[in-house]
Write a protein that holds these residues in place. Structure first.
Motif, PDB file in Angstrom:
ATOM      1  N   ALA A 108      11.229   0.658   0.352  1.00 26.41           N
ATOM      2  CA  ALA A 108      11.070   1.941  -0.323  1.00 26.41           C
ATOM      3  C   ALA A 108      12.108   2.941   0.155  1.00 26.41           C
ATOM      4  N   THR A 109      12.362   2.951   1.460  1.00 28.22           N
ATOM      5  CA  THR A 109      13.333   3.885   2.023  1.00 28.22           C
ATOM      6  C   THR A 109      14.752   3.513   1.605  1.00 28.22           C
ATOM      7  N   ALA A 110      15.072   2.219   1.644  1.00 24.64           N
ATOM      8  CA  ALA A 110      16.428   1.777   1.317  1.00 24.64           C
ATOM      9  C   ALA A 110      16.810   2.113  -0.114  1.00 24.64           C
ATOM     10  N   HIS A 111      15.826   2.111  -1.020  1.00 22.67           N
ATOM     11  CA  HIS A 111      16.137   2.312  -2.434  1.00 22.67           C
ATOM     12  C   HIS A 111      15.582   3.627  -2.987  1.00 22.67           C
ATOM     13  N   GLY A 112      15.084   4.487  -2.125  1.00 20.31           N
ATOM     14  CA  GLY A 112      14.592   5.774  -2.587  1.00 20.31           C
ATOM     15  C   GLY A 112      13.426   5.677  -3.546  1.00 20.31           C
ATOM     16  N   LEU A 113      12.515   4.737  -3.314  1.00 22.46           N
ATOM     17  CA  LEU A 113      11.387   4.541  -4.216  1.00 22.46           C
ATOM     18  C   LEU A 113      10.267   5.530  -3.886  1.00 22.46           C
ATOM     19  N   PRO A 114       9.662   6.138  -4.892  1.00 21.67           N
ATOM     20  CA  PRO A 114       8.540   7.044  -4.633  1.00 21.67           C
ATOM     21  C   PRO A 114       7.382   6.310  -3.956  1.00 21.67           C
ATOM     22  N   HIS A 115       6.835   6.900  -2.898  1.00 21.62           N
ATOM     23  CA  HIS A 115       5.728   6.277  -2.185  1.00 21.62           C
ATOM     24  C   HIS A 115       5.040   7.331  -1.329  1.00 21.62           C
ATOM     25  N   GLU A 116       3.849   6.983  -0.858  1.00 23.21           N
ATOM     26  CA  GLU A 116       3.118   7.815   0.089  1.00 23.21           C
ATOM     27  C   GLU A 116       2.668   6.948   1.251  1.00 23.21           C
ATOM     28  N   LEU A 117       2.589   7.532   2.443  1.00 21.07           N
ATOM     29  CA  LEU A 117       1.977   6.862   3.582  1.00 21.07           C
ATOM     30  C   LEU A 117       0.629   7.525   3.848  1.00 21.07           C
ATOM     31  N   LEU A 118      -0.416   6.715   3.906  1.00 21.70           N
ATOM     32  CA  LEU A 118      -1.781   7.199   4.083  1.00 21.70           C
ATOM     33  C   LEU A 118      -2.354   6.661   5.377  1.00 21.70           C
ATOM     34  N   ASP A 119      -3.047   7.510   6.148  1.00 20.25           N
ATOM     35  CA  ASP A 119      -3.754   6.989   7.314  1.00 20.25           C
ATOM     36  C   ASP A 119      -5.121   6.473   6.867  1.00 20.25           C
ATOM     37  N   ALA A 120      -5.868   5.920   7.826  1.00 24.84           N
ATOM     38  CA  ALA A 120      -7.127   5.270   7.466  1.00 24.84           C
ATOM     39  C   ALA A 120      -8.103   6.250   6.823  1.00 24.84           C
ATOM     40  N   LYS A 121      -8.161   7.464   7.341  1.00 18.24           N
ATOM     41  CA  LYS A 121      -9.074   8.460   6.777  1.00 18.24           C
ATOM     42  C   LYS A 121      -8.692   8.788   5.334  1.00 18.24           C
ATOM     43  N   GLU A 122      -7.404   8.923   5.070  1.00 21.64           N
ATOM     44  CA  GLU A 122      -6.950   9.231   3.716  1.00 21.64           C
ATOM     45  C   GLU A 122      -7.209   8.068   2.766  1.00 21.64           C
ATOM     46  N   ILE A 123      -7.042   6.842   3.250  1.00 23.46           N
ATOM     47  CA  ILE A 123      -7.338   5.672   2.406  1.00 23.46           C
ATOM     48  C   ILE A 123      -8.805   5.685   2.002  1.00 23.46           C
ATOM     49  N   ARG A 124      -9.698   5.882   2.979  1.00 23.71           N
ATOM     50  CA  ARG A 124     -11.131   5.858   2.688  1.00 23.71           C
ATOM     51  C   ARG A 124     -11.530   6.983   1.736  1.00 23.71           C
ATOM     52  N   ALA A 125     -10.889   8.142   1.869  1.00 25.77           N
ATOM     53  CA  ALA A 125     -11.233   9.273   1.003  1.00 25.77           C
ATOM     54  C   ALA A 125     -10.786   9.044  -0.434  1.00 25.77           C
ATOM     55  N   ARG A 126      -9.591   8.503  -0.614  1.00 24.23           N
ATOM     56  CA  ARG A 126      -9.054   8.319  -1.967  1.00 24.23           C
ATOM     57  C   ARG A 126      -9.568   7.064  -2.641  1.00 24.23           C
ATOM     58  N   PHE A 127      -9.850   6.039  -1.839  1.00 24.82           N
ATOM     59  CA  PHE A 127     -10.266   4.749  -2.398  1.00 24.82           C
ATOM     60  C   PHE A 127     -11.510   4.275  -1.649  1.00 24.82           C
ATOM     61  N   PRO A 128     -12.686   4.760  -2.057  1.00 25.91           N
ATOM     62  CA  PRO A 128     -13.917   4.482  -1.312  1.00 25.91           C
ATOM     63  C   PRO A 128     -14.323   3.014  -1.255  1.00 25.91           C
ATOM     64  N   THR A 129     -13.743   2.176  -2.099  1.00 25.82           N
ATOM     65  CA  THR A 129     -14.056   0.750  -2.031  1.00 25.82           C
ATOM     66  C   THR A 129     -13.438   0.081  -0.804  1.00 25.82           C
ATOM     67  N   LEU A 130     -12.496   0.756  -0.142  1.00 22.40           N
ATOM     68  CA  LEU A 130     -11.763   0.165   0.970  1.00 22.40           C
ATOM     69  C   LEU A 130     -12.232   0.753   2.299  1.00 22.40           C
ATOM     70  N   ALA A 131     -12.296  -0.112   3.328  1.00 22.14           N
ATOM     71  CA  ALA A 131     -12.774   0.313   4.644  1.00 22.14           C
ATOM     72  C   ALA A 131     -11.789  -0.126   5.721  1.00 22.14           C
ATOM     73  N   PRO A 132     -10.648   0.550   5.830  1.00 24.78           N
ATOM     74  CA  PRO A 132      -9.664   0.159   6.845  1.00 24.78           C
ATOM     75  C   PRO A 132     -10.124   0.525   8.251  1.00 24.78           C
ATOM     76  N   GLN A 133      -9.558  -0.183   9.249  1.00 30.17           N
ATOM     77  CA  GLN A 133      -9.756   0.191  10.639  1.00 30.17           C
ATOM     78  C   GLN A 133      -8.983   1.475  10.936  1.00 30.17           C
ATOM     79  N   ASP A 134      -9.395   2.155  11.999  1.00 32.58           N
ATOM     80  CA  ASP A 134      -8.765   3.433  12.315  1.00 32.58           C
ATOM     81  C   ASP A 134      -7.276   3.305  12.625  1.00 32.58           C
ATOM     82  N   ASP A 135      -6.844   2.112  13.096  1.00 32.37           N
ATOM     83  CA  ASP A 135      -5.423   1.939  13.428  1.00 32.37           C
ATOM     84  C   ASP A 135      -4.605   1.368  12.274  1.00 32.37           C
ATOM     85  N   GLU A 136      -5.195   1.287  11.077  1.00 32.42           N
ATOM     86  CA  GLU A 136      -4.485   0.776   9.907  1.00 32.42           C
ATOM     87  C   GLU A 136      -4.022   1.930   9.027  1.00 32.42           C
TER      88      GLU A 136
END
Length: 383
Positions: A108-136
């Motif tokens: 994504a960085t090499a080609h300037g592709l639009p993207h977002e980086l989400l921490d575990a709390k943000e993943i769980r908030a936006r996508f409640p079907t997913l339950a990542p570990q705190d270090d993911e």
């Protein structure tokens, strides 16, 4: 002996049907030969859905081909008049240093592709079907999504036939020969013997058989795809709320999955990535055993707690894997009138239309403007 063609295409799965489509559209006289019927489920181009993405953890070199593939899939949808792609967004999940996350971020960085980086709390908030570990964490790509493999193959076959290609089904190739001096090829089936100026070989899992002289050590792997009925119904797993995902755990095991795209009774699909067993097309065990389903349910349930409520169905497919897990797309090093496309190693379907374009280039002109140096068989010790 049958009449001479410009190009014969061996195999009419994803790549072969794309090659036939592109070749016929350019006015070539094309013969396509397929050992099974059209849009069959005996190889790798089936299963209802395939992930497509641009932030490619397999390497930045793939991204230019992906950008072109996106354009060609849009064109295929227009020409065929049917939906093939569903860009519902995608998450690449794992620890920050995992191949899935770090590799996706590198592309994504090499080609300037639009993207977002989400921490575990943000993943769980936006996508409640997913339950990542705190270090993911996850790389989210809005332009990721899914492709329908059967619809893709059917559309390409229809367009190829409409442009004049002769497509023969239930006609396996028993032998092919490159004629001396680059004078074309001779292809033998149980029904006839055909000649052409060029041969395009897209054999899928039959690569060890059809390309034995290439010198590439292909491995054929049995893979299983599962559809589960989520606990509480499919509504939280519909595409508007649940993205495609590839999820890598601390041990390096990856699973991938999809939203529920087949209605309330279709369930949501999930599978292990590269956790298959070695087989051949003739020896593959097409029975999915209860212990396999239990393992999948346990691994997926730890990350998507509501997913593995009840197994609806499971089917097998095959990966054709090279030692470095990159493709083989090149002129045959021993036969200038033969082009090969194989070893797509479980991540090739998103490239189908651009591979078809490349194969048409190579068959008709001997060269292509697309970057395919990575896919030379010589890198693997081949001829």
């Amino acid at each position: 002996m049958a009449s001479r063609y410009d190009v014969i295409v061996l195999g009419l799965g994803g790549m072969g049907s794309a090659a036939a489509d592109h070749l016929a559209a350019r006015g070539a006289r094309v013969l396509g030969l397929e050992r099974f019927g059209p849009v069959h489920d005996r190889g790798s181009s089936h299963g209802g859905s395939r992930i497509t993405r641009q932030s490619y953890f397999e390497g930045p070199d793939y991204v230019p081909l992906l950008l072109r593939a996106y354009e060609l899939y849009e064109r295929l949808e227009r020409e065929a008049g049917r939906a093939i792609a569903l860009l519902c967004g995608g998450l690449m999940i794992g620890r920050p240093d995992s191949t899935t996350v770090a590799g996706s971020l590198r592309s994504a960085t090499a080609h300037g592709l639009p993207h977002e980086l989400l921490d575990a709390k943000e993943i769980r908030a936006r996508f409640p079907t997913l339950a990542p570990q705190d270090d993911e964490i996850a790389l989210y790509e809005a332009r990721a999504g899914l492709l329908r493999p059967e619809a893709t193959v059917a559309a390409q076959l229809k367009l190829a036939a409409a442009a004049g290609a002769d497509l023969h089904y239930q006609e396996p190739v028993t032998d092919w020969t490159a004629l001396p001096g680059g004078r074309g090829v001779r292809v033998t089936t149980p029904d006839d013997v055909y000649t052409a100026g060029h041969l395009v070989v897209c054999p899928g899992a039959w690569a060890p058989e059809q390309l034995a002289d290439l010198g590439v050590p292909f491995t054929i792997e049995r893979q299983v795809m599962y559809w589960f009925a989520p606990v509480g119904g499919t509504a939280p797993f519909e595409p508007e709320r649940h993205p495609v995902y590839i999820w890598e755990d601390a041990a390096g095991t990856q699973i991938y999955g999809f939203p529920a795209i087949e209605g309330p009774d279709g369930g949501a699909k999930v599978a292990f990535f590269r956790k298959g067993s070695v087989c051949t097309p003739d020896t593959i065990d097409r029975t999915v055993h209860p212990r396999e389903a239990r393992e999948m349910a346990a691994h997926a349930g730890a990350r998507l707690p509501d997913l593995p409520g009840r197994l609806l169905r499971a089917v097998t497919c095959m990966y054709t894997t090279t030692p470095d897990e990159h493709f083989v797309i090149a002129p045959h090093p021993a036969h200038e009138q033969v082009t090969v496309a194989c070893g797509f190693s479980g991540h090739g379907f998103k490239f189908v239309p651009v591979v078809g374009e490349i194969l048409a280039d190579l068959a008709l002109t001997g060269t292509t403007p697309h970057p395919i140096e990575l896919f030379r068989p010589s890198r693997l010790g081949g001829r």
